[in-house]
Design an enzyme around this catalytic site. Sequence first.
Site, PDB file in Angstrom:
ATOM      1  N   ASP A  14       0.841  -1.199   0.000  1.00  0.00           N
ATOM      2  CA  ASP A  14       0.000   0.000   0.000  1.00  0.00           C
ATOM      3  C   ASP A  14       0.876   1.249   0.000  1.00  0.00           C
ATOM      4  O   ASP A  14       1.685   1.447   0.914  1.00  0.00           O
ATOM      5  CB  ASP A  14      -0.904   0.031   1.236  1.00  0.00           C
ATOM      6  CG  ASP A  14      -2.052  -0.946   1.146  1.00  0.00           C
ATOM      7  OD1 ASP A  14      -2.351  -1.406   0.031  1.00  0.00           O
ATOM      8  OD2 ASP A  14      -2.657  -1.248   2.195  1.00  0.00           O
ATOM      9  N   GLY A  40      -3.487  -5.332   0.532  1.00  0.00           N
ATOM     10  CA  GLY A  40      -4.127  -6.355  -0.274  1.00  0.00           C
ATOM     11  C   GLY A  40      -5.241  -6.956   0.547  1.00  0.00           C
ATOM     12  O   GLY A  40      -5.097  -7.174   1.755  1.00  0.00           O
ATOM     13  N   GLY A  42      -6.595  -9.886   0.751  1.00  0.00           N
ATOM     14  CA  GLY A  42      -6.317 -11.152   1.410  1.00  0.00           C
ATOM     15  C   GLY A  42      -5.442 -10.981   2.636  1.00  0.00           C
ATOM     16  O   GLY A  42      -5.761 -11.464   3.725  1.00  0.00           O
ATOM     17  N   ALA A  43      -4.312 -10.296   2.463  1.00  0.00           N
ATOM     18  CA  ALA A  43      -3.398 -10.074   3.582  1.00  0.00           C
ATOM     19  C   ALA A  43      -4.083  -9.303   4.701  1.00  0.00           C
ATOM     20  O   ALA A  43      -3.925  -9.625   5.887  1.00  0.00           O
ATOM     21  CB  ALA A  43      -2.160  -9.325   3.089  1.00  0.00           C
ATOM     22  N   LEU A 223     -23.055  -2.146   4.318  1.00  0.00           N
ATOM     23  CA  LEU A 223     -23.611  -0.876   3.846  1.00  0.00           C
ATOM     24  C   LEU A 223     -22.955   0.329   4.512  1.00  0.00           C
ATOM     25  O   LEU A 223     -23.585   1.376   4.664  1.00  0.00           O
ATOM     26  CB  LEU A 223     -25.126  -0.852   4.109  1.00  0.00           C
ATOM     27  CG  LEU A 223     -25.930  -1.978   3.440  1.00  0.00           C
ATOM     28  CD1 LEU A 223     -27.313  -2.066   4.060  1.00  0.00           C
ATOM     29  CD2 LEU A 223     -26.026  -1.743   1.947  1.00  0.00           C
ATOM     30  N   GLY A 224     -21.692   0.196   4.905  1.00  0.00           N
ATOM     31  CA  GLY A 224     -21.006   1.320   5.534  1.00  0.00           C
ATOM     32  C   GLY A 224     -21.711   1.761   6.798  1.00  0.00           C
ATOM     33  O   GLY A 224     -21.996   0.944   7.684  1.00  0.00           O
ATOM     34  N   THR A 243     -25.031  -0.003  12.812  1.00  0.00           N
ATOM     35  CA  THR A 243     -23.748   0.297  13.422  1.00  0.00           C
ATOM     36  C   THR A 243     -23.738   1.763  13.828  1.00  0.00           C
ATOM     37  O   THR A 243     -24.499   2.581  13.294  1.00  0.00           O
ATOM     38  CB  THR A 243     -22.591  -0.010  12.454  1.00  0.00           C
ATOM     39  OG1 THR A 243     -21.346   0.099  13.148  1.00  0.00           O
ATOM     40  CG2 THR A 243     -22.581   0.952  11.263  1.00  0.00           C
ATOM     41  N   ASP A 250     -10.065   7.355   8.151  1.00  0.00           N
ATOM     42  CA  ASP A 250      -9.622   6.660   6.940  1.00  0.00           C
ATOM     43  C   ASP A 250     -10.437   5.376   6.811  1.00  0.00           C
ATOM     44  O   ASP A 250     -10.332   4.491   7.664  1.00  0.00           O
ATOM     45  CB  ASP A 250      -8.127   6.351   7.034  1.00  0.00           C
ATOM     46  CG  ASP A 250      -7.573   5.656   5.789  1.00  0.00           C
ATOM     47  OD1 ASP A 250      -8.332   5.482   4.816  1.00  0.00           O
ATOM     48  OD2 ASP A 250      -6.380   5.295   5.805  1.00  0.00           O
ATOM     49  N   ASP A 256     -12.177  -5.078   4.981  1.00  0.00           N
ATOM     50  CA  ASP A 256     -11.305  -6.203   5.298  1.00  0.00           C
ATOM     51  C   ASP A 256     -11.329  -6.515   6.789  1.00  0.00           C
ATOM     52  O   ASP A 256     -11.272  -7.679   7.194  1.00  0.00           O
ATOM     53  CB  ASP A 256      -9.879  -5.915   4.851  1.00  0.00           C
ATOM     54  CG  ASP A 256      -9.768  -5.752   3.343  1.00  0.00           C
ATOM     55  OD1 ASP A 256     -10.570  -6.373   2.624  1.00  0.00           O
ATOM     56  OD2 ASP A 256      -8.891  -4.993   2.884  1.00  0.00           O
TER      57      ASP A 256
END
Length: 314
Positions: A14, A40, A42-43, A223-224, A243, A250, A256
């Site tokens: 990144d 990434g 996955g990571a 949905l954020g 939520t 950020d 993820d």
Amino acid sequence: MSKKIVVVGSCNVDLQCFTQRLPKPGETLHGKQFMKGCGGKGANQCVAAAKLGASTAMIARVGDDSFGQDFIKAFKSYNVNTDLVKISKNVSTGMAQITVSDNGENTIVVVAGANNELSVQDMQDSAKVIEEASVIVFQFEIPIPTTIEALKLKKLGKGISIVNAAPAIGNPDPQIFKLSDIFCVNESEAEIITNLPVTCIDEGKVALNKLLEKGCNQVIITLGPLGALYGSKTDEVIIHVTTRKVNAVDTTGAGDMFIGALAFYLAYYPNLQMREVLRRSCELATLSVLRPGTQLSFPSRNELPLELFSSDFI
């Protein structure tokens, strides 16, 4: 090697630039800060689960460059098993160029690099680990045939498979829908895959039903700030989990964090109702947007309230 959570997926370096606002096409802006980190999808998802205390392993490919070595060191620092992280010769490690504005919004450009080298043969070489995992996680940043092969291998074993269809493609191989136990997308990804708008809860429910019609067994749409929706082909009732609203620093990696938390709770708290699993996963994703960066923004178990690790419903 038997791990509770196995992630088959991408590794991207990144490169993050922080600016007051996102640039317009053709515009050059002065940035305020630069950060380099390991990312990434996955990571990120693997590290998110590991930071919660999960026993994890990563199946991936990195390039034969300094970034690839940095990745392996970073995984080990989080106690992620790297026995199945292979190095691709003469290929660069995956790269993500990220711009983040003051309001937490971001734009991302990804160059796949070694991620495209993760192959069907790699999955066959990892069959025992795949079959024995309690939860196995996939994304769309590696070749689809590779994911399909791993999902087929998973069907020979035990546990739960989660496919996070990100970044979305319009017409993925329909085997993906049927082979995955849980198919998870955000609102924009749901729109791409279903060709339906997803701007509110009601529209999200329509898109969710469309994904079930495509053959999905269980579907989650995040949905954020509106939370998440869950539905399955065995129950007509769609669950909506809300939520809390926060001032995001950020949002990079929040999805993820959600997937990593989802995998963690499914692996370690199998008796929790899905509503509670989603509530806790949403809370952890919310906490991650309060700090800059991706993996660095993910909360660790020792800084989280004990209620998030209770076996009781809240």
